[in-house]
Each structure stands twice: as structure tokens, then as C-alpha cells.
Design a protein around this motif. Structure first.
Motif, PDB file in Angstrom:
ATOM      1  N   ASP A  90       0.825  -1.208   0.000  1.00 47.01           N
ATOM      2  CA  ASP A  90       0.000   0.000   0.000  1.00 47.01           C
ATOM      3  C   ASP A  90       0.859   1.258   0.000  1.00 47.01           C
ATOM      4  OD1 ASP A  90      -2.282  -1.483  -0.067  1.00 47.01           O
ATOM      5  OD2 ASP A  90      -2.844  -1.152   2.015  1.00 47.01           O
ATOM      6  N   LYS A  91       1.950   1.227   0.739  1.00 50.98           N
ATOM      7  CA  LYS A  91       2.805   2.416   0.847  1.00 50.98           C
ATOM      8  C   LYS A  91       3.471   2.782  -0.487  1.00 50.98           C
ATOM      9  CE  LYS A  91       6.864  -0.065   2.629  1.00 50.98           C
ATOM     10  NZ  LYS A  91       7.759   0.120   1.550  1.00 50.98           N
ATOM     11  N   ASP A  92       3.527   1.816  -1.411  1.00 50.95           N
ATOM     12  CA  ASP A  92       4.153   2.049  -2.711  1.00 50.95           C
ATOM     13  C   ASP A  92       3.181   2.539  -3.785  1.00 50.95           C
ATOM     14  OD1 ASP A  92       6.599   1.181  -1.663  1.00 50.95           O
ATOM     15  OD2 ASP A  92       6.128  -0.911  -2.130  1.00 50.95           O
TER      16      ASP A  92
END
Length: 88
Positions: free
Chosen positions: A22-24
Motif C-alpha cells: 500500500d505504501k508504494d
């Protein structure tokens, strides 16, 4: 929409997407939805359509089909515009 009803193959790279964290994911072009959005949100379900048999002149049907996929939707839209025009 069911997978059974689709004819086009998805161009989504599902395996690559499943491995992504998700952070990417870049969400910069998508505004975050806050409580104000959900407070004012309304559920809109698609309107069901009636199935009918309709007789059209062959040249009319041919012309609409030549415009590509979605010819029935275009015929429906044109009929709706005609109805709106008659109201005014």
C-alpha cells in the motif's frame, strides 16, 4: 458485472499489483474521502432496463452497429433525448 459476461481480456497486471505494498501506491491524484464526503454521499444503483423485441429498418440497425460496441445503449440514449425534446 460477472466475469462470464465480459469478452475483453483485462490489461491489469494482477500479479504485479498483488505484490505491491500500500505504501508504494501513488494516491496523489485521488483526494482522500473524509466524513463530509460520506455524510453527503448517496447510493445510486443502476436503473434496470426492460428487454423487448423491437423492429428496426435494416439500414438503421446496420448504421448503429457500424458505430461499434454499445449500439443498443446509443439507441436508448437517442430515444431518451427525443423524449426530453418533446417535453419542452
Amino acid at each position: 458485472m460477472s466475469a462470464k459476461g465480459t469478452k475483453k481480456k483485462s490489461q491489469t497486471k494482477w500479479k504485479q499489483l498483488q505484490t505491491k505494498k500500500d505504501k508504494d501506491i501513488d494516491f496523489s491524484d485521488i483526494p482522500e474521502l473524509d466524513s463530509h464526503f460520506f455524510k453527503n454521499a448517496k447510493l445510486r444503483l443502476p436503473q434496470t432496463k426492460s428487454t423487448i423485441t423491437m423492429r428496426l429498418d435494416p439500414d438503421v440497425l446496420k448504421w448503429f452497429k457500424e458505430q461499434g460496441k454499445g449500439y443498443q445503449t446509443r439507441i436508448n440514449a437517442i430515444l431518451k433525448m427525443y423524449i426530453d425534446a418533446q417535453k419542452h
